[in-house]
Design a protein around this motif. Structure first.
Motif, short mmCIF file in Angstrom:
data_model
loop_
_atom_site.label_atom_id
_atom_site.label_comp_id
_atom_site.label_asym_id
_atom_site.label_seq_id
_atom_site.Cartn_x
_atom_site.Cartn_y
_atom_site.Cartn_z
N TYR A 19 23.56 -19.63 18.07
CA TYR A 19 24.50 -19.15 17.06
C TYR A 19 25.76 -18.61 17.74
N ASN A 20 26.87 -18.64 16.98
CA ASN A 20 28.12 -18.12 17.52
C ASN A 20 28.44 -16.74 16.93
N ARG A 21 29.56 -16.16 17.39
CA ARG A 21 29.91 -14.82 16.94
C ARG A 21 30.23 -14.79 15.45
N HIS A 22 30.79 -15.88 14.92
CA HIS A 22 31.07 -15.94 13.49
C HIS A 22 29.79 -15.76 12.67
N TYR A 23 28.71 -16.39 13.10
CA TYR A 23 27.45 -16.24 12.41
C TYR A 23 26.95 -14.80 12.50
N PHE A 24 27.06 -14.22 13.70
CA PHE A 24 26.62 -12.83 13.86
C PHE A 24 27.37 -11.90 12.91
N ASN A 25 28.67 -12.08 12.83
CA ASN A 25 29.47 -11.22 11.95
C ASN A 25 29.09 -11.39 10.48
N SER A 26 28.60 -12.60 10.12
CA SER A 26 28.28 -12.89 8.72
C SER A 26 26.93 -12.31 8.29
N ILE A 27 26.03 -12.03 9.26
CA ILE A 27 24.69 -11.57 8.89
C ILE A 27 24.41 -10.12 9.25
N ILE A 28 25.19 -9.52 10.11
CA ILE A 28 24.80 -8.22 10.65
C ILE A 28 24.73 -7.14 9.58
N GLU A 29 25.65 -7.15 8.61
CA GLU A 29 25.61 -6.13 7.58
C GLU A 29 24.35 -6.26 6.74
N ALA A 30 23.97 -7.51 6.40
CA ALA A 30 22.74 -7.72 5.62
C ALA A 30 21.51 -7.27 6.40
N GLU A 31 21.52 -7.48 7.72
CA GLU A 31 20.38 -7.05 8.54
C GLU A 31 20.29 -5.52 8.60
N PHE A 32 21.45 -4.86 8.70
CA PHE A 32 21.45 -3.39 8.67
C PHE A 32 20.88 -2.89 7.34
N ASN A 33 21.30 -3.50 6.24
CA ASN A 33 20.82 -3.10 4.92
C ASN A 33 19.31 -3.31 4.78
N ARG A 34 18.84 -4.44 5.28
CA ARG A 34 17.40 -4.73 5.21
C ARG A 34 16.61 -3.74 6.05
N SER A 35 17.16 -3.37 7.21
CA SER A 35 16.51 -2.38 8.06
C SER A 35 16.40 -1.03 7.35
N ASN A 36 17.48 -0.67 6.65
CA ASN A 36 17.46 0.60 5.92
C ASN A 36 16.49 0.56 4.74
N GLU A 86 20.72 4.73 10.18
CA GLU A 86 21.73 5.28 11.08
C GLU A 86 23.13 5.00 10.56
N GLY A 87 24.04 5.99 10.71
CA GLY A 87 25.37 5.86 10.15
C GLY A 87 26.42 5.34 11.10
N ARG A 88 26.07 5.04 12.36
CA ARG A 88 27.08 4.57 13.33
C ARG A 88 27.61 3.21 12.90
N SER A 89 28.88 2.97 13.16
CA SER A 89 29.51 1.70 12.81
C SER A 89 29.06 0.61 13.75
N LEU A 90 29.26 -0.63 13.35
CA LEU A 90 28.92 -1.77 14.20
C LEU A 90 29.73 -1.72 15.50
N GLN A 91 30.99 -1.37 15.40
CA GLN A 91 31.84 -1.32 16.59
C GLN A 91 31.30 -0.31 17.60
N ALA A 92 30.88 0.86 17.09
CA ALA A 92 30.35 1.88 18.00
C ALA A 92 29.04 1.41 18.63
N ILE A 93 28.22 0.71 17.87
CA ILE A 93 26.95 0.22 18.41
C ILE A 93 27.20 -0.84 19.49
N LEU A 94 28.14 -1.75 19.24
CA LEU A 94 28.45 -2.79 20.23
C LEU A 94 29.01 -2.19 21.51
N GLU A 95 29.85 -1.17 21.39
CA GLU A 95 30.38 -0.51 22.58
C GLU A 95 29.27 0.16 23.37
N GLU A 96 28.30 0.74 22.66
CA GLU A 96 27.20 1.41 23.33
C GLU A 96 26.30 0.41 24.05
#
Length: 623
Positions: free
Chosen positions: A461-478, A584-594
């Motif tokens: 998968y490419n980065r475009h795919y990652f950006n399209s699913i990551i929010e849904a995965e965070f929601n499912r995790s929550n 967790e409330g951290r943003s995706l950007q903060a998680i990627l930097e970490e």
């Protein structure tokens, strides 16, 4: 001998409906001086009058005005007619007329005439048949089955002069009333409403006519338990089946207030009407089938998944064509045929969704191999047959192909031998055409989608795919209170591959590394080519498993140079792992930097010679 054979095969419950001419009503009357002095019950039934109303009346006054000259001539003593036959129409008490033959015998030397009245004469029969021909022309101009049946019922009541007529059509296991007409004296509650439904199986002459595909005549409903109607004023009844290409499609039910009202000519006329009606209904249903199939094609063309296409196809076959035993096979990844959808009791042999047909087996296998349809009238006599349901007697299968490529096979079975014909083949082939177009469109859409979300070099998968699913995965995790892990990977030592062996070899090594990563994670995990030689793994519902995956990956990549034919070059992985707890409330950007920081921390831990990442040209969508 022939008569005996017929008696053995004729269903006894139909009674003597094969010889309806015997039930032609014969009324007897006696005239003295041209006036009625005696009339039996059958003659009274013809006129619908009581004996007290008729005795003493001139015979000529009982017939229609235009028939009186011929009746007068018949009764003229000078004619000396013996057994002479004349036609006339008797006038009933409600103003309607009954066409009948009159036969008289004059007693020599006396003003005494004995006569009989019997069924319609040849001229009347000819007129009725001509009327049917005119009706047939009118039926072809009607574009609705309900209106067609209403017109036919009115014709039976008004033109054929019967007291009651209802037309029933079969729909699956039910009969539906599509047209009815009755004389005004009927109580409204005794006339079945249009749309009324009754089971095909049951008692009564309509059910018998459907069951045996033969007409049923009941001369006296009060003495015959085959009649189960609710019209208390009726005395005789007739049911004539409407025969389509596969057997009965309905029944014309006719009733009369007179006993023994139906005879051979009635049966002849109503059978002719039934043939016309069955042809007209079949033609309308064929047109309707084409409209429904086109609508079906539009419906499945809008489907977004193969599962929706399959379910829509199986349901359509059952609901619109009453194909209750059907299986759709689609090609598997290994070239085999797998059950994608089924309707019927196939589970008794383990044939269910996902079941694979043994290669080359059965009529379906033959159709797939030869790319052509098969119609089998009796599967028990066909050596190709593979039994999936013990009750199957006949089968039809058509290939689902597009541009010579086999997508699958559409298979339909029946419990009746010889059930399928060329019309079924044409219907199923049109359905198969719509089906393959929908499947082809989905395959094209899926191919385009895959191209949009996949890295062309590694297939990950490419980065475009990652950006399209990551929010849904965070929601499912929550929502399900499960953690989620992100793993960032950088390839150490990759610059040396490019510098010493060139970028073509570098591309090959990068593909092999991507393959190893893909093989080392679960099917639920997502491997993304995130940058030039950076990979990101999204791992739903993981905790300590990520550490074990990271260790396994490092061990396998360390061995890769020898496997890839590049000895002397050292390869390794720097891996950063971030476990995101649910909510967790951290943003995706903060998680990627970490996680990126942790990856470089892992790289520094292995020494300065391992900080040569990001040497490979990034993929097109990398930022």
């Amino acid at each position: 001998m022939r008569g005996d054979a017929a008696d053995r095969t004729h269903p006894p419950e139909l009674g003597d409906c094969r010889d309806p001419i015997e039930h032609d009503p014969v009324g007897v009357f006696v005239l003295v001086g041209g006036r009625l002095s005696y009339a039996d019950a059958a003659f009274l039934d013809v006129l619908g009058r009581s004996r007290s109303e008729l005795i003493g009346r001139p015979f000529e006054g009982l017939v229609a005005e235009e028939d009186r000259p011929s009746i007068a001539a018949l009764l003229d003593r000078s004619s000396a007619a013996i057994g002479k036959i004349e036609s006339c129409r008797f006038v009933r008490n409600n103003g309607t007329t009954r066409p009948r033959e009159v036969v008289i015998r004059r007693i020599d030397g006396k003003d005494l005439v004995i006569g009989t009245v019997r069924g319609a004469i040849p001229q009347i029969r000819s007129g009725r048949l001509h009327g049917l021909w005119e009706l047939g022309k009118g039926l072809t101009e009607i574009g609705d089955v309900g209106a067609l049946c209403e017109r036919a019922a009115l014709y039976v009541r008004d033109d054929l002069d019967y007291d009651f007529c209802a037309i029933w059509l079969t729909e699956g296991a039910e009969m539906v009333q599509h047209g009815a007409a009755a004389n005004p004296f009927f109580p409204a509650g005794e006339i079945p409403m249009r749309g009324m439904r009754i089971p095909v199986e049951g008692r009564g002459i309509t059910h018998l006519a459907i069951k045996h595909s033969e007409p049923v005549i009941v001369p006296d409903v009060t003495r015959d338990d085959r009649y189960d109607g609710s019209r208390t004023s009726m005395r005789s009844a007739l049911a004539v089946p409407l025969i389509g290409r596969k057997g009965p499609i309905g029944v014309i039910e006719v009733e009369s207030q007179r006993r023994a009202a139906f005879g051979g000519q009635d049966l002849e006329v109503l059978s002719a009407l039934g043939s016309q009606l069955a042809i007209a209904i079949s033609a309308l249903r064929q047109e309707e089938s084409l409209r429904l199939i086109n609508g079906f094609g539009q419906q499945i063309a809008a489907a977004s998944t193969v599962e929706q296409v399959v379910a829509g196809t199986i349901d359509f076959l059952a609901e619109q064509f009453d194909y209750q035993l059907s299986v759709l096979f689609l090609g598997g990844s290994e070239g085999d045929l797998k059950v994608a959808g089924a309707r019927g009791p196939y589970g008794e042999r383990g044939v269910e969704i996902g079941w694979s047909l043994p290669p080359g087996e059965g009529i379906v296998g033959w159709v797939a191999r030869n790319r052509r349809y098969a119609i089998v009238d009796d599967v028990r006599r066909d050596p190709r047959y593979y039994e999936a349901f013990s009750g199957t007697r006949s089968e039809i299968a058509v290939p689902v192909t597009f541009s010579g490529e086999l997508y699958g096979v559409l298979n339909v079975e029946s419990k009746d031998p010889g059930f399928f014909d060329e019309e079924d083949r044409r219907v199923l082939e049109v359905i198969a055409n719509h089906l393959v177009i929908a499947l082809s469109n989905l395959a094209s859409k899926e191919s385009l989608r895959e191209q949009a979300i996949r890295d062309p070099l590694t297939g990950m998968y490419n980065r475009h795919y990652f950006n399209s699913i990551i929010e849904a995965e965070f929601n499912r995790s929550n929502r399900y209170n499960h953690p989620l892990t992100l793993m960032m990977i950088d390839i150490d030592g990759f610059r040396e591959v490019n510098n010493r062996l060139g970028h073509l070899k570098g591309d090959d090594v990068l593909r092999q590394i991507a393959r190893v990563i893909g093989e080392s994670v679960r099917a639920a995990d997502h491997v993304i080519r995130y940058g030039g030689d950076e990979f990101l793994i999204l791992m739903p519902e993981t905790r300590e498993e990520a550490e074990m995956v990271a260790k396994r990956l490092k061990e396998r990549i360390a061995k890769l140079p020898e496997e890839a034919g590049i000895p002397g070059i050292s390869l390794g992985l720097s891996i950063g792992i971030y476990l995101r707890p649910p909510g967790e409330g951290r943003s995706l950007q903060a998680i990627l930097e970490e996680v990126d920081r942790k990856m470089y921390a892992d790289k520094r831990e292995h020494g300065p010679d391992r900080t040569d990442g990001h040497d490979h040209p990034p993929p097109d969508d990398a930022r």
